[in-house]
Design a protein around this motif. Structure first.
Motif, PDB file in Angstrom:
ATOM      1  N   LEU A 151      51.733  40.511  53.155  1.00 10.99           N
ATOM      2  CA  LEU A 151      53.094  39.980  53.021  1.00 10.99           C
ATOM      3  C   LEU A 151      53.889  40.211  54.307  1.00 10.99           C
ATOM      4  CD1 LEU A 151      53.976  41.168  49.397  1.00 10.99           C
ATOM      5  CD2 LEU A 151      53.425  38.847  50.124  1.00 10.99           C
ATOM      6  N   ARG A 152      53.759  41.393  54.877  1.00 11.51           N
ATOM      7  CA  ARG A 152      54.494  41.703  56.105  1.00 11.51           C
ATOM      8  C   ARG A 152      54.002  40.872  57.284  1.00 11.51           C
ATOM      9  NH1 ARG A 152      53.513  47.058  54.129  1.00 11.51           N
ATOM     10  NH2 ARG A 152      55.361  47.852  53.052  1.00 11.51           N
ATOM     11  N   PHE A 153      52.740  40.510  57.260  1.00  8.44           N
ATOM     12  CA  PHE A 153      52.207  39.664  58.326  1.00  8.44           C
ATOM     13  C   PHE A 153      52.897  38.300  58.294  1.00  8.44           C
ATOM     14  CE2 PHE A 153      49.086  36.599  59.976  1.00  8.44           C
ATOM     15  CZ  PHE A 153      48.820  37.161  61.214  1.00  8.44           C
ATOM     16  N   HIS A 154      53.210  37.824  57.090  1.00  9.96           N
ATOM     17  CA  HIS A 154      53.922  36.549  56.945  1.00  9.96           C
ATOM     18  C   HIS A 154      55.388  36.694  57.342  1.00  9.96           C
ATOM     19  CE1 HIS A 154      54.683  32.541  55.279  1.00  9.96           C
ATOM     20  NE2 HIS A 154      55.784  33.055  54.752  1.00  9.96           N
ATOM     21  N   ASN A 155      56.012  37.792  56.869  1.00 12.79           N
ATOM     22  CA  ASN A 155      57.406  38.099  57.202  1.00 12.79           C
ATOM     23  C   ASN A 155      57.585  39.604  57.074  1.00 12.79           C
ATOM     24  OD1 ASN A 155      60.331  38.763  56.252  1.00 12.79           O
ATOM     25  ND2 ASN A 155      60.523  36.709  57.157  1.00 12.79           N
ATOM     26  N   GLU A 156      58.142  40.234  58.065  1.00 14.94           N
ATOM     27  CA  GLU A 156      58.203  41.696  58.106  1.00 14.94           C
ATOM     28  C   GLU A 156      58.932  42.313  56.917  1.00 14.94           C
ATOM     29  OE1 GLU A 156      60.562  43.384  61.252  1.00 14.94           O
ATOM     30  OE2 GLU A 156      61.697  41.511  61.507  1.00 14.94           O
ATOM     31  N   HIS A 157      59.753  41.546  56.217  1.00 11.41           N
ATOM     32  CA  HIS A 157      60.515  42.086  55.090  1.00 11.41           C
ATOM     33  C   HIS A 157      59.967  41.656  53.727  1.00 11.41           C
ATOM     34  CE1 HIS A 157      63.449  43.404  58.010  1.00 11.41           C
ATOM     35  NE2 HIS A 157      63.642  42.155  58.432  1.00 11.41           N
ATOM     36  N   LEU A 158      58.924  40.837  53.704  1.00 13.92           N
ATOM     37  CA  LEU A 158      58.510  40.197  52.454  1.00 13.92           C
ATOM     38  C   LEU A 158      57.945  41.183  51.427  1.00 13.92           C
ATOM     39  CD1 LEU A 158      58.336  37.548  50.955  1.00 13.92           C
ATOM     40  CD2 LEU A 158      56.124  37.090  52.070  1.00 13.92           C
ATOM     41  N   ALA A 159      57.553  42.373  51.850  1.00 13.45           N
ATOM     42  CA  ALA A 159      57.059  43.367  50.898  1.00 13.45           C
ATOM     43  C   ALA A 159      58.183  44.227  50.322  1.00 13.45           C
ATOM     44  CB  ALA A 159      56.021  44.264  51.571  1.00 13.45           C
ATOM     45  N   ASN A 160      59.427  43.892  50.671  1.00 15.39           N
ATOM     46  CA  ASN A 160      60.572  44.678  50.207  1.00 15.39           C
ATOM     47  C   ASN A 160      61.304  43.988  49.056  1.00 15.39           C
ATOM     48  OD1 ASN A 160      59.959  46.466  52.209  1.00 15.39           O
ATOM     49  ND2 ASN A 160      61.631  45.836  53.577  1.00 15.39           N
TER      50      ASN A 160
ATOM     51  N   ILE B 113      66.932  35.053  54.166  1.00 15.37           N
ATOM     52  CA  ILE B 113      67.046  35.807  52.908  1.00 15.37           C
ATOM     53  C   ILE B 113      67.132  37.299  53.222  1.00 15.37           C
ATOM     54  CG2 ILE B 113      65.881  36.388  50.735  1.00 15.37           C
ATOM     55  CD1 ILE B 113      64.612  33.634  50.782  1.00 15.37           C
ATOM     56  N   LYS B 114      68.029  37.992  52.533  1.00 12.45           N
ATOM     57  CA  LYS B 114      68.227  39.412  52.780  1.00 12.45           C
ATOM     58  C   LYS B 114      67.338  40.255  51.867  1.00 12.45           C
ATOM     59  CE  LYS B 114      73.061  38.818  54.205  1.00 12.45           C
ATOM     60  NZ  LYS B 114      74.470  39.178  53.935  1.00 12.45           N
ATOM     61  N   PHE B 115      66.779  41.323  52.449  1.00 12.93           N
ATOM     62  CA  PHE B 115      65.920  42.238  51.702  1.00 12.93           C
ATOM     63  C   PHE B 115      66.418  43.666  51.881  1.00 12.93           C
ATOM     64  CE2 PHE B 115      63.267  38.584  52.575  1.00 12.93           C
ATOM     65  CZ  PHE B 115      62.522  38.415  51.410  1.00 12.93           C
ATOM     66  N   LYS B 116      66.169  44.496  50.889  1.00 11.35           N
ATOM     67  CA  LYS B 116      66.481  45.924  50.985  1.00 11.35           C
ATOM     68  C   LYS B 116      65.352  46.644  51.736  1.00 11.35           C
ATOM     69  CE  LYS B 116      68.819  45.983  46.473  1.00 11.35           C
ATOM     70  NZ  LYS B 116      68.813  46.573  45.107  1.00 11.35           N
ATOM     71  N   ASP B 117      65.609  47.869  52.111  1.00  7.80           N
ATOM     72  CA  ASP B 117      64.590  48.683  52.761  1.00  7.80           C
ATOM     73  C   ASP B 117      63.833  49.505  51.716  1.00  7.80           C
ATOM     74  OD1 ASP B 117      63.029  49.812  54.718  1.00  7.80           O
ATOM     75  OD2 ASP B 117      64.493  51.369  55.241  1.00  7.80           O
TER      76      ASP B 117
END
Length: 364
Positions: free
Chosen positions: A97-106, A131-135
């Motif tokens: 998921l992170r390879f696709h988008n660094e935040h997508l696993a959040n 799109i906004k993601f949390k940490d």
């Protein structure tokens, strides 16, 4: 220290890649590979655990199998296998998921976009950069659903192909963590790992070329089998997925795999084997020794099929016994005669026929 600052969890060292001058390990979390190693070791140990309680595959009854499940040694190996296989799978899914988008696993942090809308964005191949993601990392099931919608990702097809394994490992892991009282029996664990988990693991490692190089990352989780004729993980993963399941063969490969992971054996353990009661009484140090087919040292000792605790009660004269156990004092290989001859698994005939060996013991 501030009011909201945590003494320990607020001061963690972040490890995102292995540091190595010769190998690279990109796009995959190092602890995922550490978990894979731990899972395999736990699974491999179940064969020796069975014999630690004097059970034998030649006459392993259902009642004994249930009794084995009550022992903490089996619990330890089972939990290590299930929890760490799950951990490996969860982390590599999130890495994809992170390879696709660094935040997508959040977790989502945008009230305007819910999970269903995010999945639709992925299906449509739309940009999710705004799109906004949390940490905070998402849980296993959400990560899996997102990965199944990834466009142009090799891991998507693999996950779809191994849907049963992904669902089952999550259920088994949750039962362990949240209930802690339900276990697969020994032979059920064999079938589950060999027929569902290992094929999934192999596909993840070697069929995701755009994510990582399976041969390069092998250095970080797999044993070195340079001096051994067989790769037990490969043999186990390639076993038939339906029909008869050969638990003897699985036991053989588990014993070899464990020896490959633990070699060289610590000197303290070598000394224990060297002072074994049977060899002290009968002085068989050189009479029953073969070359070990795992480590290639002349340290594979064969044990006669006798009751060691009452050996001194044997009558005077010559006594002949077949072998019942083989132990290598160098790499720690431990086999019992409830597996077939090693020669049946491709080991050369000279060193691969050990149960036919006849021990001559003379009592004066």
């Amino acid at each position: 220290m501030g009011v909201n600052e945590k003494r320990f969890s607020g001061n963690l060292l972040v490890i995102t890649e292995f540091m190595d001058d010769y190998f690279t390990c990109k796009n995959i979390t190092p602890s995922a590979l550490t978990s894979l190693t731990s899972a395999l070791k736990g699974f491999f140990r179940t064969y020796n655990t069975l014999h630690n309680f004097y059970f034998n595959l030649n006459n392993f009854t259902e009642a004994q199998e249930k009794q084995l499940c009550e022992f903490t040694d089996y619990h330890e190996n089972y939990m290590q296998a299930i929890i760490h296989f799950h951990h490996f799978i969860e982390l590599v899914i999130k890495d994809a998921l992170r390879f696709h988008n660094e935040h997508l696993a959040n977790k989502l942090g945008d009230s305007k976009i819910n999970e269903a809308a995010l999945l639709q964005h992925l299906r449509d191949g739309r940009d999710i950069g705004e799109i906004k993601f949390k940490d905070m990392s998402v849980e296993y099931n959400i990560a899996l659903k997102r990965a199944l919608e990834l466009p142009n990702s090799s891991i998507k097809g693999i996950l779809m192909q191994h849907k049963e394994a992904l669902e089952e490992i999550n259920i088994l892991r949750n039962m362990l963590l949240h209930r802690g009282a339900r276990f697969l029996l020994y032979r059920q664990l064999d079938e589950f790992v060999v027929r569902t988990i290992l094929p999934l693991v192999q596909d993840i490692l070697y069929k995701c070329e755009e994510l990582w190089n399976g041969e390069e990352i092998k250095e970080y989780w797999c044993y070195d089998y340079e001096n051994c004729d067989i790769d037990p993980i490969q043999y186990l993963a390639n076993m038939p997925k339906e029909g008869f399941i050969d638990h003897r063969a699985i036991a053989f490969y588990k014993a070899v795999g464990l020896a490959l992971y633990q070699r060289p054996l610590e000197r303290s353990l070598e000394s224990i084997y060297e002072e074994d009661l049977m060899r002290v009484i009968y002085d068989l140090k050189d009479k029953s020794k073969k070359t070990c087919f795992v480590c290639s040292y002349d340290t594979l000792f064969l044990y006669p099929d006798i009751d060691y605790s009452s050996a001194h009660k044997l009558n005077k004269g010559k006594h002949y016994f077949n072998s019942c156990k083989a132990v290598c004092t160098k790499c720690g290989l431990k086999l019992y005669n409830d597996v077939n001859e090693p020669a049946d698994y491709g080991i050369n005939e000279d060193e691969g026929r050990i149960w036919e060996y006849t021990h001559l013991i003379e009592i004066n």
